[in-house]
Design an enzyme around this catalytic site. Sequence first.
Site, PDB file in Angstrom:
ATOM      1  N   TYR A 104       6.289  23.362  -5.152  1.00 30.66           N
ATOM      2  CA  TYR A 104       6.962  22.739  -4.002  1.00 30.66           C
ATOM      3  C   TYR A 104       8.350  23.380  -3.808  1.00 30.66           C
ATOM      4  O   TYR A 104       8.860  23.503  -2.704  1.00 30.66           O
ATOM      5  CB  TYR A 104       7.057  21.218  -4.190  1.00 30.66           C
ATOM      6  CG  TYR A 104       7.261  20.468  -2.894  1.00 30.66           C
ATOM      7  CD1 TYR A 104       6.301  20.525  -1.880  1.00 30.66           C
ATOM      8  CD2 TYR A 104       8.403  19.710  -2.664  1.00 30.66           C
ATOM      9  CE1 TYR A 104       6.489  19.853  -0.679  1.00 30.66           C
ATOM     10  CE2 TYR A 104       8.598  19.036  -1.477  1.00 30.66           C
ATOM     11  CZ  TYR A 104       7.637  19.106  -0.488  1.00 30.66           C
ATOM     12  OH  TYR A 104       7.828  18.443   0.694  1.00 30.66           O
TER      13      TYR A 104
ATOM     14  N   GLY B 243       6.896  18.220  15.791  1.00 26.34           N
ATOM     15  CA  GLY B 243       6.152  18.516  14.559  1.00 26.34           C
ATOM     16  C   GLY B 243       4.645  18.410  14.701  1.00 26.34           C
ATOM     17  O   GLY B 243       3.929  18.289  13.708  1.00 26.34           O
TER      18      GLY B 243
ATOM     19  N   SER C  52      -1.904  16.978  11.985  1.00 26.02           N
ATOM     20  CA  SER C  52      -0.459  16.776  11.786  1.00 26.02           C
ATOM     21  C   SER C  52      -0.124  15.293  11.663  1.00 26.02           C
ATOM     22  O   SER C  52      -0.618  14.466  12.442  1.00 26.02           O
ATOM     23  CB  SER C  52       0.331  17.339  12.978  1.00 26.02           C
ATOM     24  OG  SER C  52       0.159  18.719  13.092  1.00 26.02           O
ATOM     25  N   ILE C  53       0.758  14.978  10.709  1.00 32.32           N
ATOM     26  CA  ILE C  53       1.192  13.579  10.549  1.00 32.32           C
ATOM     27  C   ILE C  53       1.875  13.116  11.842  1.00 32.32           C
ATOM     28  O   ILE C  53       1.668  11.989  12.300  1.00 32.32           O
ATOM     29  CB  ILE C  53       2.145  13.444   9.332  1.00 32.32           C
ATOM     30  CG1 ILE C  53       1.428  13.859   8.045  1.00 32.32           C
ATOM     31  CG2 ILE C  53       2.664  12.010   9.220  1.00 32.32           C
ATOM     32  CD1 ILE C  53       2.332  13.923   6.797  1.00 32.32           C
TER      33      ILE C  53
ATOM     34  N   THR D 105      -2.761  19.098   5.348  1.00 28.16           N
ATOM     35  CA  THR D 105      -2.382  19.510   6.709  1.00 28.16           C
ATOM     36  C   THR D 105      -2.091  21.006   6.676  1.00 28.16           C
ATOM     37  O   THR D 105      -2.131  21.624   5.606  1.00 28.16           O
ATOM     38  CB  THR D 105      -1.106  18.777   7.166  1.00 28.16           C
ATOM     39  OG1 THR D 105      -0.051  19.133   6.261  1.00 28.16           O
ATOM     40  CG2 THR D 105      -1.279  17.264   7.186  1.00 28.16           C
ATOM     41  N   LEU D 106      -1.731  21.541   7.842  1.00 21.58           N
ATOM     42  CA  LEU D 106      -1.395  22.967   7.918  1.00 21.58           C
ATOM     43  C   LEU D 106      -0.229  23.303   6.981  1.00 21.58           C
ATOM     44  O   LEU D 106      -0.295  24.262   6.214  1.00 21.58           O
ATOM     45  CB  LEU D 106      -1.014  23.298   9.371  1.00 21.58           C
ATOM     46  CG  LEU D 106      -0.848  24.763   9.723  1.00 21.58           C
ATOM     47  CD1 LEU D 106      -2.166  25.506   9.553  1.00 21.58           C
ATOM     48  CD2 LEU D 106      -0.348  24.894  11.158  1.00 21.58           C
TER      49      LEU D 106
ATOM     50  N   ILE E  12      -1.062  14.992   1.869  1.00 23.24           N
ATOM     51  CA  ILE E  12      -2.162  14.960   2.846  1.00 23.24           C
ATOM     52  C   ILE E  12      -2.476  16.406   3.214  1.00 23.24           C
ATOM     53  O   ILE E  12      -1.554  17.206   3.425  1.00 23.24           O
ATOM     54  CB  ILE E  12      -1.754  14.185   4.124  1.00 23.24           C
ATOM     55  CG1 ILE E  12      -1.343  12.752   3.789  1.00 23.24           C
ATOM     56  CG2 ILE E  12      -2.899  14.184   5.137  1.00 23.24           C
ATOM     57  CD1 ILE E  12      -0.842  11.942   4.980  1.00 23.24           C
TER      58      ILE E  12
ATOM     59  N   LYS F 238      14.003  18.713   1.092  1.00 20.63           N
ATOM     60  CA  LYS F 238      13.731  17.280   1.284  1.00 20.63           C
ATOM     61  C   LYS F 238      14.862  16.418   0.704  1.00 20.63           C
ATOM     62  O   LYS F 238      15.160  15.351   1.229  1.00 20.63           O
ATOM     63  CB  LYS F 238      12.387  16.891   0.658  1.00 20.63           C
ATOM     64  CG  LYS F 238      11.162  17.494   1.359  1.00 20.63           C
ATOM     65  CD  LYS F 238      11.111  17.166   2.843  1.00 20.63           C
ATOM     66  CE  LYS F 238       9.766  17.520   3.456  1.00 20.63           C
ATOM     67  NZ  LYS F 238       9.805  17.459   4.947  1.00 20.63           N
TER      68      LYS F 238
ATOM     69  N   ASP G 283      11.667  25.455  19.268  1.00 18.45           N
ATOM     70  CA  ASP G 283      11.851  25.990  17.925  1.00 18.45           C
ATOM     71  C   ASP G 283      13.179  25.406  17.462  1.00 18.45           C
ATOM     72  O   ASP G 283      14.210  25.656  18.101  1.00 18.45           O
ATOM     73  CB  ASP G 283      11.898  27.528  17.956  1.00 18.45           C
ATOM     74  CG  ASP G 283      11.945  28.104  16.555  1.00 18.45           C
ATOM     75  OD1 ASP G 283      12.751  27.599  15.737  1.00 18.45           O
ATOM     76  OD2 ASP G 283      11.181  29.031  16.258  1.00 18.45           O
ATOM     77  N   VAL G 284      13.155  24.640  16.384  1.00 21.40           N
ATOM     78  CA  VAL G 284      14.366  23.895  15.998  1.00 21.40           C
ATOM     79  C   VAL G 284      15.500  24.786  15.490  1.00 21.40           C
ATOM     80  O   VAL G 284      16.602  24.300  15.261  1.00 21.40           O
ATOM     81  CB  VAL G 284      14.069  22.783  14.952  1.00 21.40           C
ATOM     82  CG1 VAL G 284      13.183  21.706  15.552  1.00 21.40           C
ATOM     83  CG2 VAL G 284      13.480  23.362  13.676  1.00 21.40           C
TER      84      VAL G 284
HETATM   85  N1  LIG Z   1       1.173  16.951   4.290  1.00 20.78           N
HETATM   86  C1  LIG Z   1       1.817  16.415   3.278  1.00 20.78           C
HETATM   87  O1  LIG Z   1       1.297  16.328   2.161  1.00 20.78           O
HETATM   88  C2  LIG Z   1       3.199  15.872   3.474  1.00 20.78           C
HETATM   89  C3  LIG Z   1       3.700  14.931   2.559  1.00 20.78           C
HETATM   90  C4  LIG Z   1       4.985  14.425   2.727  1.00 20.78           C
HETATM   91  C5  LIG Z   1       5.755  14.866   3.803  1.00 20.78           C
HETATM   92  N2  LIG Z   1       5.242  15.790   4.672  1.00 20.78           N
HETATM   93  C6  LIG Z   1       6.092  16.226   5.773  1.00 20.78           C
HETATM   94  O2  LIG Z   1       5.529  15.817   7.005  1.00 20.78           O
HETATM   95  C7  LIG Z   1       6.050  16.650   8.038  1.00 20.78           C
HETATM   96  C8  LIG Z   1       4.900  17.130   8.906  1.00 20.78           C
HETATM   97  O3  LIG Z   1       4.077  18.030   8.163  1.00 20.78           O
HETATM   98  P1  LIG Z   1       2.486  17.988   8.202  1.00 20.78           P
HETATM   99  O4  LIG Z   1       2.040  17.848   6.802  1.00 20.78           O
HETATM  100  O5  LIG Z   1       2.010  17.042   9.234  1.00 20.78           O
HETATM  101  O6  LIG Z   1       2.124  19.494   8.579  1.00 20.78           O
HETATM  102  P2  LIG Z   1       2.049  20.261   9.990  1.00 20.78           P
HETATM  103  O7  LIG Z   1       1.908  21.704   9.639  1.00 20.78           O
HETATM  104  O8  LIG Z   1       1.011  19.672  10.855  1.00 20.78           O
HETATM  105  O9  LIG Z   1       3.480  19.986  10.640  1.00 20.78           O
HETATM  106  C9  LIG Z   1       4.615  20.771  10.352  1.00 20.78           C
HETATM  107  C10 LIG Z   1       5.259  21.053  11.686  1.00 20.78           C
HETATM  108  O10 LIG Z   1       6.498  21.746  11.538  1.00 20.78           O
HETATM  109  C11 LIG Z   1       6.632  22.552  12.670  1.00 20.78           C
HETATM  110  N3  LIG Z   1       7.655  23.587  12.501  1.00 20.78           N
HETATM  111  C12 LIG Z   1       7.783  24.515  11.512  1.00 20.78           C
HETATM  112  N4  LIG Z   1       8.812  25.331  11.806  1.00 20.78           N
HETATM  113  C13 LIG Z   1       9.342  24.911  12.988  1.00 20.78           C
HETATM  114  C14 LIG Z   1      10.403  25.368  13.826  1.00 20.78           C
HETATM  115  N5  LIG Z   1      11.134  26.428  13.510  1.00 20.78           N
HETATM  116  N6  LIG Z   1      10.634  24.701  14.977  1.00 20.78           N
HETATM  117  C15 LIG Z   1       9.899  23.629  15.342  1.00 20.78           C
HETATM  118  N7  LIG Z   1       8.880  23.146  14.590  1.00 20.78           N
HETATM  119  C16 LIG Z   1       8.614  23.796  13.435  1.00 20.78           C
HETATM  120  C17 LIG Z   1       5.239  23.150  12.831  1.00 20.78           C
HETATM  121  O11 LIG Z   1       5.052  23.686  14.134  1.00 20.78           O
HETATM  122  C18 LIG Z   1       4.372  21.934  12.583  1.00 20.78           C
HETATM  123  O12 LIG Z   1       4.120  21.254  13.795  1.00 20.78           O
HETATM  124  C19 LIG Z   1       6.815  17.778   7.332  1.00 20.78           C
HETATM  125  O13 LIG Z   1       8.178  17.436   7.297  1.00 20.78           O
HETATM  126  C20 LIG Z   1       6.245  17.728   5.928  1.00 20.78           C
HETATM  127  O14 LIG Z   1       7.111  18.271   4.971  1.00 20.78           O
HETATM  128  C21 LIG Z   1       3.987  16.285   4.540  1.00 20.78           C
END
Ligand SMILES: NC(=O)c1ccc[n+]([C@@H]2O[C@H](COP(=O)([O-])OP(=O)(O)OC[C@H]3O[C@@H](n4cnc5c(N)ncnc54)[C@H](O)[C@@H]3O)[C@@H](O)[C@H]2O)c1
Length: 257
Positions: free
Chosen positions: A157, A13, A19-20, A195-196, A193, A164, A64-65
């Site tokens: 959302y 991820g 990215s988190i 992020t992308l 947060i 989720k 790719d998951v």
């Molecule tokens: N940013 C927020 O506000 C927030 C809040 C709560 C939870 N989250 C969750 O945190 C997690 C990380 O998101 P983020 O905010 O760091 O954004 P991010 O865009 O940096 O990370 C999302 C990741 O998912 C990966 N991804 C998407 N499709 C994929 C696939 N088919 N195969 C492999 N990887 C794939 C992307 O490449 C990316 O690295 C996610 O589950 C997101 O829902 C984010």
Amino acid sequence: MSDFTGKTGLIVGVANKRSIAWAIAEALSARGARLAVTYQGERLEENVRELTAPLTEPLILPLDVTSDEQIASVFEQIDATFAGLDFLVHGAAFARREELAAPFVQTTREGFRLSLDISAYSLIALARGAAPLMEKRGGGSILTLTYLGSDRVFPNYNVMGVAKAALESSVRYLAADLGPANIRVNAISSGPIKTLAASGISGFSSILQHYRDRAPLRRTVETSEVADAAVFLLGPAGRGVTAEVLMVDGGYHASGM
Ligand SMILES: NC(=O)c1ccc[n+]([C@@H]2O[C@H](COP(=O)([O-])OP(=O)(O)OC[C@H]3O[C@@H](n4cnc5c(N)ncnc54)[C@H](O)[C@@H]3O)[C@@H](O)[C@H]2O)c1
């Protein structure tokens, strides 16, 4: 401070420095862990290689998951290099822009399938691949990232909230299945947060402002704060915790209005 010296982990991820999952990778690496970090497609490979260059002998792998072959290959390569695995961080999520902009009732069958496959089913597939490697180490810890939109309605959302909810339920079922092998499964529910992934949600900045106005801490959280909670859940301090969704959101979830 939790020590991860001699421990190995898989981080899924990481897209960029915001990215988190990257903040979690940095926190674990700083505590001595050796990491495998995956990238989704060639588009992100260079980013991930550059980011991870300062880590100690990182194993960088495509994933790719949605591909069972790539999932199998990741665990084969990890086993060949690390001879086991101590933890897995799952931070992959996806919803098509259409599903995040149109009214929820317009969610398409394909948009629903894709979102649930990438954002929820992938945790099950990765846990299945990780479990035999973790058993070699006498147990392990799996962590995923979720959001309060699983339980409550946030504007736009949409299908991601449904994904989720499935993800959080999967955490509990996986924890029950894998617990006898001393493998723990937990989630962190992060506050919003920038992020992308977040940039795909229309009106995301108004969600951020709402948290600043209403959360008990009167602010949003940073990726480093999620990472510190991840260190707790993944490391020895969290050894009694499984099937849990830990809120790291400045207390927002407790607000009635
Ligand atoms: N940013 C927020 O506000 C927030 C809040 C709560 C939870 N989250 C969750 O945190 C997690 C990380 O998101 P983020 O905010 O760091 O954004 P991010 O865009 O940096 O990370 C999302 C990741 O998912 C990966 N991804 C998407 N499709 C994929 C696939 N088919 N195969 C492999 N990887 C794939 C992307 O490449 C990316 O690295 C996610 O589950 C997101 O829902 C984010």
